[in-house]
Design an enzyme around this catalytic site. Structure first.
Site, PDB file in Angstrom:
ATOM      1  N   ASP A   1      37.722 -50.016 -35.477  1.00  0.00           N
ATOM      2  CA  ASP A   1      37.323 -50.121 -36.874  1.00  0.00           C
ATOM      3  C   ASP A   1      35.906 -50.670 -36.878  1.00  0.00           C
ATOM      4  O   ASP A   1      35.607 -51.635 -36.181  1.00  0.00           O
ATOM      5  CB  ASP A   1      38.264 -51.070 -37.622  1.00  0.00           C
ATOM      6  CG  ASP A   1      37.901 -51.184 -39.090  1.00  0.00           C
ATOM      7  OD1 ASP A   1      37.501 -50.171 -39.671  1.00  0.00           O
ATOM      8  OD2 ASP A   1      38.005 -52.294 -39.630  1.00  0.00           O
TER       9      ASP A   1
ATOM     10  N   ASP B   1      41.087 -55.199 -38.799  1.00  0.00           N
ATOM     11  CA  ASP B   1      41.181 -56.535 -39.397  1.00  0.00           C
ATOM     12  C   ASP B   1      41.671 -56.516 -40.834  1.00  0.00           C
ATOM     13  O   ASP B   1      41.785 -57.568 -41.460  1.00  0.00           O
ATOM     14  CB  ASP B   1      39.825 -57.254 -39.326  1.00  0.00           C
ATOM     15  CG  ASP B   1      38.727 -56.504 -40.086  1.00  0.00           C
ATOM     16  OD1 ASP B   1      39.017 -55.419 -40.640  1.00  0.00           O
ATOM     17  OD2 ASP B   1      37.588 -57.000 -40.118  1.00  0.00           O
TER      18      ASP B   1
ATOM     19  N   ASP C   1      44.469 -51.110 -42.114  1.00  0.00           N
ATOM     20  CA  ASP C   1      44.626 -50.737 -40.697  1.00  0.00           C
ATOM     21  C   ASP C   1      46.054 -50.907 -40.193  1.00  0.00           C
ATOM     22  O   ASP C   1      46.355 -50.528 -39.064  1.00  0.00           O
ATOM     23  CB  ASP C   1      43.702 -51.596 -39.815  1.00  0.00           C
ATOM     24  CG  ASP C   1      42.235 -51.415 -40.149  1.00  0.00           C
ATOM     25  OD1 ASP C   1      41.830 -50.265 -40.362  1.00  0.00           O
ATOM     26  OD2 ASP C   1      41.503 -52.427 -40.198  1.00  0.00           O
TER      27      ASP C   1
END
Length: 779
Positions: free
Chosen positions: A298, A533, A537
């Site tokens: 990410d 985070d 996700d």
């Protein structure tokens, strides 16, 4: 819609909906209960076979031969503890707050708990409120922060008819909304249900051991019966001796030693990583990460620091100096309620500056419009937003900033007043400044990415941000395939599946698309890891073989992750990889030591059973060892040396075909053991040796052949490995001498010692040749 129409449900309607179960009450249970976890770790074929053998030994009061069962208990308890910890983390997962909600019922406002909401309820939401249930806006205008669910950092304008997603927050405004979904049907709860699925333990080592156990499980019962009948009915040994000799062969076929060493090695890795500020919440993930060949990153908080900062201001007008522009921005931010990351960065840079402007007609920033505005006295209308929305053509300063990977905003001015009912841009909008916002690259990120590439790890970036922005940032971070990107908001799932392996950067990805990408990569045979985070996700993190999150991220992601980087530093990933490789490579190096016993036990058991076909008691071969003898040898062959060797640093890529390689390396030593047993029995019988002499010589040969494998595991030799071998060999010989009564052997005599030296000289030569050949074969 007029206010007098917003009466909400009547109490009778609420009562009926409660009776039909149309309430917002929801409880997500994990797919695995505590009892199921216990059953999975205790009631296995491997444990059952060992338990039956233990019961048989207890029945004949062979107490000294029961030490092996402690290993079985430790393995089962460690497995239960690992899965229960993962279950507790998942049980804590909750995306929804428990704050009271304002509803309109029978025309009156009242506050209720979120679970008391019913389908069709009219709820009142203001800035700062979390949306408790999916709903449609009936009246009012607000902006929702959906970053927690979608990964989009901008605010989303919500007007009459727009949908509000449960789990998101209102950043500004106030609305009345009609609940359209409740309970398990809500968007946030669907995410939570998928995230709460408990993943099974993913260990290739345990999987390979299970394959051996499955094979031995099919033969161990008939083998046990045959060996016992041979000893008790044909050889006419006492019941106790028959049980002990039969159980030794069966125990040798079950690779319990390496299972124990795997658990202890992983536990030491957990401790070492903990000292480096990496929280390992599922110890088998350390092994999994060592095998990862695809890492999905990410962008925000992983490659970048996740902290927007103002890089600079570039004036575009002769009438406004940079100092004046900073004061205008201060006035704008002090009167704006915008709280997205970009606004926070500008507010931090200029929000404290003094100004004399008064503001009115404030329009908040919207990701739909991509601009906000307000009227400042003596200045006119000031606009702040995306250049492509405010300007007909981008000035060079904008293009230059975008080429650096920066997020760019335009500060513009118009003399026309704002029409609050018609939010269209006037024709005289004039750009006065370019504001360059930068999400700083993590220090060391380029080196980390380069190292991971050098280790044949395929890197992919999966982000909710604009793919062009992500591409620029990836380029700055040294990401090789920065030009390979797609906008996932513009493609269907089928096309995404087709592009999953060939594309490097995926922008504007929804939570379900992230999960689909991971599923597609796994279906292609890849071992995947995912970093993230945010709640957006979660689905991908749960789907990945190994999930890594930052401690600074959302609490929900920390609860379900395999590993948590307590320093929130992506640069810690290589060290985790090193620990995983240390464990897996060292276990792969020492595994042949353990499989020697598995192979020779199987072959000797077959020979013992086959010898009964001669029907002559003088030719019967009873299994030559007893459990206590094997246990003592194991302390110096399978116990101490392998345990010490697992601590050595070993960061080379993990070798494939763990089971095949280990069995091949163990086979020569196992055949030496079989040959030595047969030779000693035939030679001893021919020369009139006592059974004690034959048992003694077989015991010393078994231990010495095992040490040949230990020496191979210690290659190349150094001072510490040399001392380890010396210590183990001395321990073996001293224990054999001083505990000979306990293990039922004697000492080597002038008759048996020369045979021992001759056989070990032969075996050492064969071992050297086999090692050279195998090194050539596997390299």
């Amino acid at each position: 819609m007029e206010m007098n129409e917003l009466k909400g449900l009547t109490y009778e309607e609420v009562r009926k909906k409660i009776q039909r179960g149309q309430t917002n009450e929801f409880k997500a249970n994990t797919s695995t209960s505590t009892w199921q976890i216990i059953k999975r770790n205790v009631f296995t074929l491997f444990n059952a076979l060992n338990f039956v053998i233990a019961v048989a030994l207890v029945a004949v009061q062979a107490w000294s031969n029961l030490v092996f069962f402690a290993v079985i208990c430790f393995n089962a308890l460690s497995g239960i503890a690992t899965e229960l910890r993962a279950k507790r983390m998942i049980d804590k997962l909750n995306l929804m707050s428990k704050e009271l909600v304002t509803v309109i019922r029978a025309g009156e406002e009242e506050t209720i708990a979120p679970e008391e909401i019913v389908l069709g309820d009219l709820i009142k939401l203001s800035a700062g409120d979390q949306i408790p249930s999916d709903a449609l806006v009936q009246k009012g205008v607000a902006e929702a922060n959906e970053a927690m669910l979608t990964g989009e950092s901008d605010l989303v304008l919500k007007e009459e008819g727009d949908e509000l997603l449960s789990g998101s927050f209102l950043a500004s405004g106030q609305v009345y909304a009609r609940v359209k979904r409740v309970g398990a049907n809500n968007y946030a709860n669907k995410l939570m249900v998928e995230a709460k699925t408990l993943k099974p333990i993913n260990s290739r080592i345990l999987y390979n051991l299970a394959k051996i156990s499955s094979f031995t499980g099919k033969i161990i019962i008939p083998f046990g019966i045959a060996l016992f009948c041979e000893a008790f009915l044909i050889k006419l040994l006492p019941m106790k001796d028959s049980v002990i000799t039969s159980s030794t062969a069966l125990l040798g076929m079950l690779p319990k030693g390496i299972a124990l060493l795997t658990v202890t090695s992983l536990l030491t890795a957990v401790i070492k990583l903990g000292m480096r500020k990496v929280l390992v919440q599922e110890m088998y993930s350390v092994e999994t990460l060592a095998r990862v060949d695809t890492l999905c990153l990410d962008k925000t908080g992983t490659i970048t620091q996740g902290k927007m900062t103002v890089k600079g201001i570039h004036s575009l007008s002769e009438h406004f100096s940079e100092e004046t522009i900073e004061v205008i921005l201060a006035a704008y931010m002090q009167n704006s309620e915008d709280n997205n990351p970009t606004a926070q960065a500008i507010r931090k840079a200029y929000g404290e500056l003094e100004h004399a402007y008064l503001a009115e007609s404030i329009i908040p920033f919207s990701s739909d419009r991509k601009w906000g505005a307000m009227t400042l006295t003596n200045l006119g209308t000031i606009y702040l937003g995306a250049p492509e929305m405010l300007l007909k053509e981008n000035p060079p300063a904008v293009l230059e900033a975008q080429a650096h990977g920066s997020r760019v905003l335009i500060l513009a001015r118009s003399v026309e007043a704002i029409d609050m009912h018609d939010l269209t841009l006037p024709s005289d909008v004039e750009a006065i400044a370019v504001i360059e916002i930068l999400d700083l690259i993590r220090e060391g990120a380029a080196e980390t990415l380069d190292y991971l590439r050098s280790q044949d790890v395929d890197l992919k970036i999966i982000s909710g941000d604009n793919p062009v922005t992500v591409s620029y940032i990836a380029k700055e971070a040294g990401f090789e395939s920065y030009e390979s990107y797609i906008d996932c908001s513009k493609i269907e799932d089928d096309e995404l599946v087709d592009l999953a392996e060939s594309t490097a950067i995926f922008g504007r990805v929804s939570p379900h698309q992230k999960k689909l990408l991971i599923q597609t990569l796994k279906a292609a045979g890849r071992t995947t890891a995912m970093t993230g985070d945010g709640v957006n996700d979660i689905l991908a993190l749960r789907e990945a073989d190994c999930s890594i999150v930052m401690a600074e991220g959302d609490p929900a992601t920390r609860q379900i992750a395999n590993l948590v980087l307590l320093n929130s530093d992506f640069n810690d990933v290589p060290e985790i990889l090193f620990e995983g490789r240390r464990v897996v490579n060292n276990i792969g190096r020492i595994a042949p030591i353990f499989f020697i016993k598995t192979i020779y036990s199987f072959i000797l058991a077959i020979i013992c059973i086959a010898s009964a076909l001669f029907f002559d008691v003088n030719y019967l071969l009873i299994f030559p060892f007893i459990p206590i003898q094997i246990t003592l040898i194991d302390q110096f062959v399978e116990g101490f040396p392998p345990f010490v060797l697992t601590f050595e640093r070993n960061i080379k890529p993990v070798e494939k075909h763990f089971l095949k390689r280990s069995l091949h390396l163990a086979l020569p030593n196992a055949l030496m053991v079989v040959f030595s047993v047969l030779f000693v029995r035939l030679w001893g019988a021919h020369h009139g040796w006592s059974s004690l002499d034959m048992s003694t010589l077989s015991y010393y040969l078994l231990g010495s052949i095992g040490f040949l494998s230990v020496i191979r595991a210690c290659l190349p030799l150094n001072i510490w490995r040399g001392l380890l071998i010396i210590f183990s060999v001395c321990g073996f010989y001293l224990s054999a001498f001083y505990l000979k009564g306990l293990i039922e052997i004697g000492t080597l005599t002038a008759v048996t010692f020369p045979v021992y030296l001759a056989l070990m000289s032969l075996f050492t030569g064969i071992f050297i040749l086999a090692t050279i050949y195998q090194k050539y074969e596997f390299d």
